[in-house]
Scaffold this motif. Structure first.
Motif, PDB file in Angstrom:
ATOM      1  N   ALA A 243      66.928  -0.777  19.432  1.00 30.38           N
ATOM      2  CA  ALA A 243      68.235  -0.251  19.053  1.00 30.38           C
ATOM      3  C   ALA A 243      68.343   1.232  19.386  1.00 30.38           C
ATOM      4  CB  ALA A 243      68.487  -0.471  17.568  1.00 30.38           C
ATOM      5  N   GLU A 244      67.232   1.955  19.276  1.00 26.07           N
ATOM      6  CA  GLU A 244      67.264   3.381  19.592  1.00 26.07           C
ATOM      7  C   GLU A 244      67.426   3.605  21.085  1.00 26.07           C
ATOM      8  OE1 GLU A 244      63.989   5.431  17.819  1.00 26.07           O
ATOM      9  OE2 GLU A 244      64.353   4.502  15.884  1.00 26.07           O
ATOM     10  N   VAL A 245      66.822   2.750  21.895  1.00 26.05           N
ATOM     11  CA  VAL A 245      66.983   2.846  23.343  1.00 26.05           C
ATOM     12  C   VAL A 245      68.440   2.547  23.709  1.00 26.05           C
ATOM     13  CG1 VAL A 245      66.282   1.864  25.554  1.00 26.05           C
ATOM     14  CG2 VAL A 245      64.579   2.299  23.786  1.00 26.05           C
ATOM     15  N   GLN A 246      68.999   1.503  23.081  1.00 24.08           N
ATOM     16  CA  GLN A 246      70.399   1.180  23.321  1.00 24.08           C
ATOM     17  C   GLN A 246      71.298   2.321  22.865  1.00 24.08           C
ATOM     18  OE1 GLN A 246      70.852  -2.668  21.367  1.00 24.08           O
ATOM     19  NE2 GLN A 246      71.367  -3.542  23.358  1.00 24.08           N
TER      20      GLN A 246
ATOM     21  N   THR B 177      67.194  14.842  24.911  1.00 19.20           N
ATOM     22  CA  THR B 177      67.313  14.459  23.500  1.00 19.20           C
ATOM     23  C   THR B 177      66.461  13.228  23.215  1.00 19.20           C
ATOM     24  OG1 THR B 177      69.559  15.347  23.416  1.00 19.20           O
ATOM     25  CG2 THR B 177      68.953  13.764  21.713  1.00 19.20           C
ATOM     26  N   ARG B 178      66.488  12.281  24.126  1.00 17.03           N
ATOM     27  CA  ARG B 178      65.668  11.075  23.951  1.00 17.03           C
ATOM     28  C   ARG B 178      64.185  11.435  23.960  1.00 17.03           C
ATOM     29  NH1 ARG B 178      64.617   6.087  27.878  1.00 17.03           N
ATOM     30  NH2 ARG B 178      63.494   4.809  26.400  1.00 17.03           N
TER      31      ARG B 178
ATOM     32  N   ASP C  24      61.498  10.867  21.004  1.00 19.54           N
ATOM     33  CA  ASP C  24      60.235  10.155  21.195  1.00 19.54           C
ATOM     34  C   ASP C  24      59.058  11.006  20.733  1.00 19.54           C
ATOM     35  OD1 ASP C  24      61.591   8.001  22.224  1.00 19.54           O
ATOM     36  OD2 ASP C  24      61.192   8.504  24.325  1.00 19.54           O
ATOM     37  N   LYS C  25      59.058  12.282  21.088  1.00 16.29           N
ATOM     38  CA  LYS C  25      57.966  13.176  20.688  1.00 16.29           C
ATOM     39  C   LYS C  25      57.926  13.345  19.171  1.00 16.29           C
ATOM     40  CE  LYS C  25      56.573  13.965  24.836  1.00 16.29           C
ATOM     41  NZ  LYS C  25      55.422  13.288  25.363  1.00 16.29           N
ATOM     42  N   ASN C  26      59.081  13.488  18.551  1.00 17.35           N
ATOM     43  CA  ASN C  26      59.133  13.595  17.089  1.00 17.35           C
ATOM     44  C   ASN C  26      58.577  12.347  16.430  1.00 17.35           C
ATOM     45  OD1 ASN C  26      60.183  16.174  16.963  1.00 17.35           O
ATOM     46  ND2 ASN C  26      62.308  15.479  16.873  1.00 17.35           N
ATOM     47  N   ARG C  27      58.913  11.182  16.994  1.00 18.07           N
ATOM     48  CA  ARG C  27      58.400   9.928  16.462  1.00 18.07           C
ATOM     49  C   ARG C  27      56.879   9.879  16.592  1.00 18.07           C
ATOM     50  NH1 ARG C  27      61.121   7.163  19.661  1.00 18.07           N
ATOM     51  NH2 ARG C  27      63.102   7.459  18.636  1.00 18.07           N
ATOM     52  N   GLN C  28      56.361  10.314  17.738  1.00 18.81           N
ATOM     53  CA  GLN C  28      54.913  10.334  17.948  1.00 18.81           C
ATOM     54  C   GLN C  28      54.239  11.295  16.970  1.00 18.81           C
ATOM     55  OE1 GLN C  28      54.392  11.346  22.081  1.00 18.81           O
ATOM     56  NE2 GLN C  28      54.801   9.268  22.794  1.00 18.81           N
TER      57      GLN C  28
END
Length: 168
Positions: free
Chosen positions: A86-89, A138-139, A143-147
């Protein structure tokens, strides 16, 4: 809205006999006048169609804003970071929305439209490129924040294990 329904795209043909020759200046003026009226009618129909699309788009944007608010509330309530399709979408949708917004902005900035700003075509292309680049960045930041969040959770778990081992 005072526009015709999109299904009624017929035009009225008016034939007025002229007292002069078909090749006279009056006949040419009359023909050009009728042609201009027809072109203006077509432009009006296109503008009305655009207004209908914009009204639907406005409703769609409002729905997406509400869904976004609900998702934000859910994320804040659960405070859990999870990577999903959903985040990719969402990133793809954001990119498309930015392109549509840029296109609408360029339509409104056309020289024949009354506007305070008038960016040139290279500026519009550069703006579109910047918006796309911003979406990609931004994506990547997300992604980095999630990691980072996952690594911090893993670090906390390892520290807890270390404390347990030292306690025994």
């Amino acid at each position: 809205m005072a526009c015709r329904p999109s299904g009624s795209s017929s035009y009225t043909v008016v034939i007025i006999p002229l007292r002069t020759s078909l090749y006279s200046l009056d006949a040419l003026r009359f023909y050009l006048w009728i042609k201009r009226l027809k072109d203006l009618e077509k432009e009006k129909d296109a503008l009305c169609s655009g207004l209908e699309i914009l009204e639907k788009a406005r409703f769609w944007y409002l729905q997406r804003l509400e869904e976004n608010r609900v998702r934000q509330d859910n994320i804040e309530a659960t405070n859990v970071c999870q990577e999903s399709a959903a985040e990719v979408q969402s990133c793809l949708l954001r990119s498309r929305i930015q392109r549509v917004n840029g296109s609408l902005g360029s339509v409104m900035a056309e020289p024949n439209v009354t506007s305070t700003s008038n960016p040139s075509l290279p500026d519009a292309v550069a703006d579109s490129d910047l918006r796309w680049h911003n979406t990609v960045l931004t994506r990547e930041v997300s992604d980095k924040n999630r990691q980072i969040s996952m690594l911090e959770l893993e670090k906390d778990a390892l520290l807890e294990q270390l404390d347990e081992l030292q306690a025994h």
